[in-house]
Motif scaffolding. Structure first.
Motif, PDB file in Angstrom:
ATOM      1  N   VAL A  50       0.855  -1.198   0.000  1.00  0.00           N
ATOM      2  CA  VAL A  50       0.000   0.000   0.000  1.00  0.00           C
ATOM      3  C   VAL A  50       0.885   1.240   0.000  1.00  0.00           C
ATOM      4  N   PRO A  51       0.704   2.148  -0.960  1.00  0.00           N
ATOM      5  CA  PRO A  51       1.533   3.357  -0.980  1.00  0.00           C
ATOM      6  C   PRO A  51       1.237   4.252   0.224  1.00  0.00           C
ATOM      7  N   THR A  52       2.284   4.639   0.938  1.00  0.00           N
ATOM      8  CA  THR A  52       2.117   5.518   2.099  1.00  0.00           C
ATOM      9  C   THR A  52       2.775   6.870   1.891  1.00  0.00           C
ATOM     10  N   VAL A  53       3.859   6.900   1.114  1.00  0.00           N
ATOM     11  CA  VAL A  53       4.573   8.148   0.844  1.00  0.00           C
ATOM     12  C   VAL A  53       4.928   8.180  -0.642  1.00  0.00           C
ATOM     13  N   ALA A  54       4.758   9.349  -1.249  1.00  0.00           N
ATOM     14  CA  ALA A  54       5.180   9.559  -2.635  1.00  0.00           C
ATOM     15  C   ALA A  54       6.195  10.692  -2.667  1.00  0.00           C
ATOM     16  N   PHE A  55       7.307  10.471  -3.348  1.00  0.00           N
ATOM     17  CA  PHE A  55       8.362  11.474  -3.484  1.00  0.00           C
ATOM     18  C   PHE A  55       8.469  11.876  -4.952  1.00  0.00           C
ATOM     19  N   ARG A  56       8.750  13.144  -5.164  1.00  0.00           N
ATOM     20  CA  ARG A  56       8.969  13.624  -6.530  1.00  0.00           C
ATOM     21  C   ARG A  56      10.407  14.094  -6.656  1.00  0.00           C
ATOM     22  N   LEU A  57      11.127  13.501  -7.603  1.00  0.00           N
ATOM     23  CA  LEU A  57      12.510  13.870  -7.879  1.00  0.00           C
ATOM     24  C   LEU A  57      12.592  14.575  -9.215  1.00  0.00           C
ATOM     25  N   ASP A  58      13.375  15.651  -9.276  1.00  0.00           N
ATOM     26  CA  ASP A  58      13.552  16.327 -10.562  1.00  0.00           C
ATOM     27  C   ASP A  58      14.544  15.530 -11.415  1.00  0.00           C
ATOM     28  N   PRO A  59      14.726  15.902 -12.676  1.00  0.00           N
ATOM     29  CA  PRO A  59      15.602  15.115 -13.561  1.00  0.00           C
ATOM     30  C   PRO A  59      17.035  14.986 -13.057  1.00  0.00           C
ATOM     31  N   ASP A  60      17.476  15.884 -12.181  1.00  0.00           N
ATOM     32  CA  ASP A  60      18.835  15.807 -11.643  1.00  0.00           C
ATOM     33  C   ASP A  60      18.908  15.029 -10.333  1.00  0.00           C
ATOM     34  N   GLY A  61      17.777  14.503  -9.867  1.00  0.00           N
ATOM     35  CA  GLY A  61      17.785  13.691  -8.661  1.00  0.00           C
ATOM     36  C   GLY A  61      17.534  14.445  -7.378  1.00  0.00           C
ATOM     37  N   TYR A  62      17.187  15.729  -7.473  1.00  0.00           N
ATOM     38  CA  TYR A  62      16.889  16.497  -6.271  1.00  0.00           C
ATOM     39  C   TYR A  62      15.429  16.297  -5.872  1.00  0.00           C
ATOM     40  N   LEU A  63      15.204  16.194  -4.580  1.00  0.00           N
ATOM     41  CA  LEU A  63      13.834  16.052  -4.091  1.00  0.00           C
ATOM     42  C   LEU A  63      13.112  17.388  -4.204  1.00  0.00           C
ATOM     43  N   VAL A  64      11.930  17.383  -4.828  1.00  0.00           N
ATOM     44  CA  VAL A  64      11.174  18.625  -5.025  1.00  0.00           C
ATOM     45  C   VAL A  64       9.748  18.536  -4.494  1.00  0.00           C
ATOM     46  N   GLY A  65       9.311  17.332  -4.125  1.00  0.00           N
ATOM     47  CA  GLY A  65       7.955  17.197  -3.624  1.00  0.00           C
ATOM     48  C   GLY A  65       7.777  15.918  -2.827  1.00  0.00           C
ATOM     49  N   CYS A  66       6.794  15.922  -1.932  1.00  0.00           N
ATOM     50  CA  CYS A  66       6.502  14.733  -1.132  1.00  0.00           C
ATOM     51  C   CYS A  66       5.065  14.827  -0.641  1.00  0.00           C
ATOM     52  N   ALA A  67       4.394  13.700  -0.592  1.00  0.00           N
ATOM     53  CA  ALA A  67       3.064  13.613  -0.003  1.00  0.00           C
ATOM     54  C   ALA A  67       2.971  12.308   0.762  1.00  0.00           C
ATOM     55  N   ALA A  68       2.172  12.294   1.825  1.00  0.00           N
ATOM     56  CA  ALA A  68       2.098  11.102   2.661  1.00  0.00           C
ATOM     57  C   ALA A  68       0.733  10.979   3.306  1.00  0.00           C
ATOM     58  N   VAL A  69       0.345   9.741   3.569  1.00  0.00           N
ATOM     59  CA  VAL A  69      -0.843   9.432   4.358  1.00  0.00           C
ATOM     60  C   VAL A  69      -0.357   8.948   5.721  1.00  0.00           C
ATOM     61  N   ASP A  70      -0.758   9.661   6.769  1.00  0.00           N
ATOM     62  CA  ASP A  70      -0.283   9.360   8.126  1.00  0.00           C
ATOM     63  C   ASP A  70       1.238   9.259   8.161  1.00  0.00           C
ATOM     64  N   GLY A  71       1.880  10.227   7.536  1.00  0.00           N
ATOM     65  CA  GLY A  71       3.340  10.216   7.463  1.00  0.00           C
ATOM     66  C   GLY A  71       3.932  11.589   7.673  1.00  0.00           C
ATOM     67  N   GLY A  72       3.521  12.246   8.745  1.00  0.00           N
ATOM     68  CA  GLY A  72       4.009  13.592   9.013  1.00  0.00           C
ATOM     69  C   GLY A  72       5.510  13.672   9.185  1.00  0.00           C
ATOM     70  N   THR A  73       6.097  12.649   9.807  1.00  0.00           N
ATOM     71  CA  THR A  73       7.550  12.641   9.995  1.00  0.00           C
ATOM     72  C   THR A  73       8.264  12.622   8.646  1.00  0.00           C
ATOM     73  N   ALA A  74       7.744  11.820   7.717  1.00  0.00           N
ATOM     74  CA  ALA A  74       8.335  11.751   6.379  1.00  0.00           C
ATOM     75  C   ALA A  74       8.246  13.090   5.672  1.00  0.00           C
TER      76      ALA A  74
END
Length: 403
Positions: free
Chosen positions: A348-372
């Motif tokens: 079950v997906p709990t966290v989704a991360f978005r990486l730009d083409p260079d590998g830098y983190l630019v976005g994140c969303a989570a269900v019951d995942g405030g720490t993440a």
């Protein structure tokens, strides 16, 4: 300019934060908040705790009445009908004038009405104010048939709350699943599927008209289907309240245009919160943001600018929502160019991360995942590269990656 007084038009979070920040930064002049509803209150609970009756009117006030007296912030229950920045005053509906060496527009937005025949019926409800929530709650009884048009954040929250009040809920949206731009398609799918699992009837369709026959509403869809409901609520976003700014000759384009310090084209007028739209130095118009933290951040920025202080830096944009007992958070952009990495637990997906083409983190969303999300925000703000394998692995601590 000589700043002897600041009048804030609108008592939501953005306006309240402006007043609070002015005082905390040492401003000793007059501060007035003008709002038809009087003392400022928090709006996110309107679709949750307040609608359910778990929190009363006093519990959602942004601060108790004593705070305003102690900090010499006057709250005027009224409506501003004219800005006179060149004269240092604003005019109220009852003819009174209030001194305003500077004006901060925190007028927010009005609920967007459904642009279909019957969308303007007075029985088609909206949820923007405490009064709106009171009206909706009074209509929700066990067995009440509620149709919610719009399954975004507000629509989903109201549907979840109404279900707890034992209403029979139908949730209508033309997009399946909604919220994909905010949290990514995988989490959006999981969140939207919760509605049906909890007993809400979910309809994917485009409303084309609403008629009322006695106490019964008929919501027609483009498919030919009709949804019958006792109560209809439209939750399809807001329209920024720009009339005052337009009448004063300020630049407006789906919001009052401001620079990065919340200044409008007039040196004595600022705008904050939902109504403000930033125009960058190169002329680029940024989309308006309608989230809680954005309101607070813009109020802080305006207060600093009014006092000639250095502009504060804010982290990546952040929002949250609640439905069916789960907490949703997002930070940064899940639609930026790049790829998505999922962190799953038992498939079950709990966290989704978005990486730009260079590998830098630019976005994140989570269900019951405030720490993440908090860890991801630090990584985004620090412009940190992330190993997709580490992001996907639930055994890898995100707090460690964020150090």
């Amino acid at each position: 300019m000589s700043l002897s007084s600041v009048t804030i038009v609108g008592g939501g979070l953005a306006g309240f934060t402006t007043a609070k920040e002015l005082r905390s930064r040492g401003f000793t002049g007059a501060i007035t908040i003008v709002d038809p509803e009087g003392l400022p209150y928090d709006r996110p609970p309107l679709s949750k705790g307040y609608l359910l009756g778990a929190r009363g009117a006093e519990a959602i006030q942004l601060s108790k009445a004593e705070w305003f007296a102690e900090n010499r912030v006057d709250v005027v229950s009224g409506t501003v009908v004219e800005l006179r920045p060149d004269h240092g005053e604003v005019v109220l509906e009852d003819g009174r004038t209030i001194a305003a060496a500077a004006v901060v527009l925190a007028t927010g937005g009005a609920a967007r009405r459904l642009p279909i025949p019957g969308g303007d019926l007075d029985s088609v409800l909206e949820l923007r104010s405490r009064e709106d929530a009171d009206r909706l709650r009074a209509l929700l009884r066990p067995g009440t048939r509620l149709a919610v048009v719009g399954a975004g954040l507000i629509g989903a929250e109201v549907a979840s709350s109404a279900l707890r009040l034992r209403a029979e809920v139908t949730l209508i949206d033309p997009v399946d699943p909604p919220l994909a731009p905010a949290v990514g398609p995988e989490l959006a799918r999981r969140l939207h599927d919760m509605h049906a699992a909890e007993g809400i009837r979910v309809v994917t369709g485009l409303p084309t008209g609403i008629t009322r026959d006695g106490g019964e509403h008929h919501v027609r869809l483009a498919s030919g289907e009709t949804v019958v409901a006792d109560v209809v609520l439209a939750g399809i976003g807001i329209v920024p309240r720009t009339a005052l700014a337009e009448a004063a000759g300020l630049a407006v384009d789906d919001g009052v245009l401001v620079d990065e310090s919340q200044r409008t084209a007039h040196p004595r007028v600022y705008a904050v919160g939902d109504v403000a739209r930033t125009r960058l130095p190169d002329g680029t118009l940024m989309p308006r943001a309608e989230h809680w933290e954005h309101a607070m951040n813009t109020g802080t920025t305006a207060a600093a600018a009014l006092l000639g202080h250095e502009r504060p830096e804010h982290g990546a944009s952040w929002f949250w929502s609640d439905r069916h007992g789960v907490h949703v958070e997002g930070v940064g952009s899940m639609t930026a160019e790049g790829t998505t990495v999922l962190r799953e637990v038992d498939g079950v997906p709990t966290v989704a991360f978005r990486l730009d083409p260079d590998g830098y983190l630019v976005g994140c969303a989570a269900v019951d995942g405030g720490t993440a999300v908090r860890a991801a925000r630090r990584m985004i703000d620090r412009r940190t590269k992330a190993d997709p394998a580490d992001l996907a692995n639930p055994a890898v601590s995100l707090r460690t990656l964020a150090r």
